[in-house]
Design a protein around this motif. Structure first.
Motif, PDB file in Angstrom:
ATOM      1  N   THR A  97       0.562   5.757   0.410  1.00 51.13           N
ATOM      2  CA  THR A  97      -0.205   6.973   0.696  1.00 51.13           C
ATOM      3  C   THR A  97       0.404   8.182  -0.006  1.00 51.13           C
ATOM      4  OG1 THR A  97       1.089   7.326   2.717  1.00 51.13           O
ATOM      5  CG2 THR A  97      -1.011   6.128   2.931  1.00 51.13           C
TER       6      THR A  97
ATOM      7  N   LYS B 288      -0.010  -2.382 -12.556  1.00 53.57           N
ATOM      8  CA  LYS B 288      -0.493  -1.012 -12.403  1.00 53.57           C
ATOM      9  C   LYS B 288       0.633   0.009 -12.352  1.00 53.57           C
ATOM     10  CE  LYS B 288      -5.041  -2.184 -10.757  1.00 53.57           C
ATOM     11  NZ  LYS B 288      -6.129  -1.991  -9.773  1.00 53.57           N
TER      12      LYS B 288
ATOM     13  N   GLU C 189      -3.297   6.167  -9.285  1.00 53.59           N
ATOM     14  CA  GLU C 189      -3.086   4.763  -8.939  1.00 53.59           C
ATOM     15  C   GLU C 189      -1.775   4.257  -9.526  1.00 53.59           C
ATOM     16  OE1 GLU C 189      -5.656   0.648  -8.603  1.00 53.59           O
ATOM     17  OE2 GLU C 189      -5.926   1.861 -10.411  1.00 53.59           O
TER      18      GLU C 189
ATOM     19  N   SER D  87      -4.091   9.677  -0.441  1.00 55.89           N
ATOM     20  CA  SER D  87      -5.047   8.705   0.091  1.00 55.89           C
ATOM     21  C   SER D  87      -4.418   7.329  -0.037  1.00 55.89           C
ATOM     22  CB  SER D  87      -6.371   8.751  -0.672  1.00 55.89           C
ATOM     23  OG  SER D  87      -6.167   8.440  -2.038  1.00 55.89           O
ATOM     24  N   CYS D  88      -4.829   6.425   0.801  1.00 58.48           N
ATOM     25  CA  CYS D  88      -4.218   5.098   0.813  1.00 58.48           C
ATOM     26  C   CYS D  88      -4.674   4.282  -0.392  1.00 58.48           C
ATOM     27  CB  CYS D  88      -4.581   4.366   2.108  1.00 58.48           C
ATOM     28  SG  CYS D  88      -3.792   2.749   2.244  1.00 58.48           S
ATOM     29  N   GLN D  89      -3.692   3.790  -1.121  1.00 65.34           N
ATOM     30  CA  GLN D  89      -3.951   2.890  -2.238  1.00 65.34           C
ATOM     31  C   GLN D  89      -3.348   1.538  -1.879  1.00 65.34           C
ATOM     32  OE1 GLN D  89      -5.434   3.398  -5.229  1.00 65.34           O
ATOM     33  NE2 GLN D  89      -5.395   5.584  -5.674  1.00 65.34           N
ATOM     34  N   SER D  90      -4.140   0.481  -1.955  1.00 58.25           N
ATOM     35  CA  SER D  90      -3.634  -0.849  -1.614  1.00 58.25           C
ATOM     36  C   SER D  90      -3.790  -1.787  -2.806  1.00 58.25           C
ATOM     37  CB  SER D  90      -4.376  -1.415  -0.405  1.00 58.25           C
ATOM     38  OG  SER D  90      -5.755  -1.539  -0.679  1.00 58.25           O
TER      39      SER D  90
ATOM     40  N   GLU E  15       0.825  -1.193   0.000  1.00 58.14           N
ATOM     41  CA  GLU E  15       0.000   0.000   0.000  1.00 58.14           C
ATOM     42  C   GLU E  15       0.865   1.251   0.000  1.00 58.14           C
ATOM     43  OE1 GLU E  15      -2.395  -0.571   3.502  1.00 58.14           O
ATOM     44  OE2 GLU E  15      -1.020   0.637   4.723  1.00 58.14           O
TER      45      GLU E  15
ATOM     46  N   ALA F 204       0.964   5.443  -7.268  1.00 59.39           N
ATOM     47  CA  ALA F 204       0.956   4.655  -6.034  1.00 59.39           C
ATOM     48  C   ALA F 204       1.586   3.287  -6.255  1.00 59.39           C
ATOM     49  CB  ALA F 204      -0.473   4.511  -5.518  1.00 59.39           C
TER      50      ALA F 204
ATOM     51  N   THR G 214      -0.117   9.513  -2.783  1.00 62.73           N
ATOM     52  CA  THR G 214      -1.051  10.367  -3.521  1.00 62.73           C
ATOM     53  C   THR G 214      -2.051  11.080  -2.610  1.00 62.73           C
ATOM     54  OG1 THR G 214      -2.507   8.461  -3.858  1.00 62.73           O
ATOM     55  CG2 THR G 214      -0.897   8.934  -5.590  1.00 62.73           C
TER      56      THR G 214
ATOM     57  N   ALA H 288      -3.693   0.434 -14.370  1.00 57.67           N
ATOM     58  CA  ALA H 288      -4.109   1.410 -13.361  1.00 57.67           C
ATOM     59  C   ALA H 288      -5.320   2.177 -13.865  1.00 57.67           C
ATOM     60  CB  ALA H 288      -2.954   2.360 -13.058  1.00 57.67           C
TER      61      ALA H 288
END
Length: 469
Positions: A8, A25, A45, A12-15, A6, A48, A10, A40
């Protein structure tokens, strides 16, 4: 154990659920990945995924191949040849560390040679995704990979070309005339290679005989090949055909290779057959072609992105110590590489990955008429890859292959690239061009582009007896 995937970066958390998803991606935008549903969803994304990928260790990538070891023979080929001693030295590097190593101005060819045996194809694909176009050019330019068939390709300061004299009816006279034209422009040192219309051993034998007779008549230090299926070529050779190189298209998955009608056992057998029966002096006598998206086109991609699959093609090719490998970068259409930007990126990626794998790598810098690209895009790619040190390019008459119905670099593009970068053909071939009066002191002469040099219409046209004088 797979680390937490994961980011952060960007805001916000991308997992992500798997290493395979991260690799897909993190890839630069490719229409093939979008078609496969693995790309992606947004630039955020993608960033991330690159962030997560950059922090993964090489050990994590080794331990998590995109297709499990027990499920895929290509994975097994790649994993089984890793030099464990070298791997232990670099296994704790992150992908970001590997990128920094490759682009560091202090890193030289010997340094890259030292770590190469410890790399897997997934590691090579991963670092590619973190590199800009200029990074790829800079790193590729540090690597020199040579191979020898009847001449030597890839030596420093050289750029070679495949002469591709295809004809839509396999007309032998037309093929000969095209060979004459290509040679008169100084191309053909990589191979004189024909894509046949008919894939049968009789026609393959006929075309191999035509090219070999021409090579021997003029004592040309090059090699011939007819790009029919590998089994067809073997049958032709069993029936007396003179083949310097054996050719086959490769995929990056076991299922993809099955769609080509091959497997590792067949490739191994062909390699042993070539050792005994190929007419080249060698030791390198295998020729492979690849191309991003080919696995998706046969529904054998296993939800793996096309860059990673392409890297796996090179890991497989390395097993056979090939003379040449080339990516046919824009051939299969906009479903896989949509436009000139994607084609240029893919070409830079592919040559970098091939060279980092340790194979003699070249490219067919090409496009089809339904792709959003034009000749300027392909010429730009040729310039960039000459700067990067690609071993060779495909060349076709006037940049237009009327049999395969696609566009590529032309015979006469070679002279421009040699001039811009002050590079030359393969050494043995350049000596032959000078003996023929086609080149002198690294430059083409007034005879260049005149195929009648080989038709007995020049007073000073010379054949075999003069080239050895």
């Amino acid at each position: 154990m797979t680390p937490k995937l994961e980011s952060t970066i960007t805001g916000s958390c991308q997992s992500f659920e798997s290493i395979r998803e991260v690799l897909a991606k993190a890839n630069e935008e490719k229409s093939g990945d979008e078609l496969a549903g693995i790309a992606a969803d947004s630039a955020a994304e993608r960033v991330a995924a690159k962030d997560v990928l950059s922090q993964l260790s090489l050990a994590t990538l080794r331990e998590n191949p995109v297709i499990p070891y027990e499920d895929d023979e290509v994975t097994r080929v790649i994993q089984d040849v890793v030099d464990e001693t070298v791997y232990k030295e670099i296994c704790d590097w992150t992908v970001a560390d590997l990128r920094e190593f490759l682009v560091d101005e202090r890193t030289n060819e010997e340094d890259i040679d030292r770590i190469r045996p410890g790399l897997t194809s997934e590691m090579i694909a991963a670092v590619t995704k973190l590199m800009s176009n200029i990074d790829l050019i800079q790193a590729t330019a540090k690597m020199t990979i040579t191979a020898r068939c009847n001449n030597t390709i890839g030596t420093e300061g050289t750029l070679s070309f495949r002469l591709q004299p295809n004809d839509p009816t396999d007309d032998v006279d037309n093929i000969r005339y095209s060979i004459c034209e290509g040679l008169s422009y100084g191309v053909g040192d990589a191979v004189i290679g024909i894509n046949p219309v008919e894939d049968n051993h009789e026609q393959t034998k006929r075309l191999l005989e035509v090219t070999k007779e021409f090579i021997e008549e003029w004592n040309i230090p090059t090699q011939n090949c007819v790009l029919s299926h590998l089994t067809t070529q073997i049958e032709a050779v069993r029936n007396g055909a003179p083949a310097d190189l054996l050719f086959q298209s490769l995929a990056g998955t076991e299922a993809g290779n099955e769609s080509f009608g091959i497997d590792i056992d067949l490739l191994d057998d062909a390699y042993e057959f070539g050792k005994e029966h190929c007419t080249a002096s060698g030791p390198n006598f295998m020729y492979f072609e690849t191309g991003q998206g080919s696995e998706l086109s046969s529904d054998s991609h296993a939800d793996v992105d096309q860059v990673t699959l392409e890297a796996r093609c090179y890991g497989l090719a390395k097993r056979y110590d090939p003379f040449i490998v080339n990516t046919v970068v824009g051939f299969i259409g906009p479903e896989y590489l949509y436009d000139g930007k994607q084609v240029i990126r893919a070409g830079l990626e592919d040559v970098f990955m091939g060279q980092l794998t340790g194979i003699s790598m070249g490219i067919d810098a090409c496009y089809t008429n339904h792709i959003q690209a034009d000749q300027n895009d392909i010429e730009s790619l040729a310039v960039l890859l000459t700067a990067a040190g690609s071993n060779y390019f495909i060349s076709v008459p006037m940049g237009d292959d009327t049999m395969l119905n696609y566009q590529s670099n032309s015979y006469h593009d070679a002279a421009a690239l040699w001039d811009i970068f002050d590079v030359r053909p393969a050494p043995e071939f350049e000596s032959w061009l000078e003996d023929m009066g086609i080149a002198r002191d690294g430059h083409l002469t007034s005879k260049a582009g005149d195929p009648t040099v080989f038709l007995g219409e020049h007073e000073d046209g010379r054949k075999q007896e003069s080239t050895n004088s």
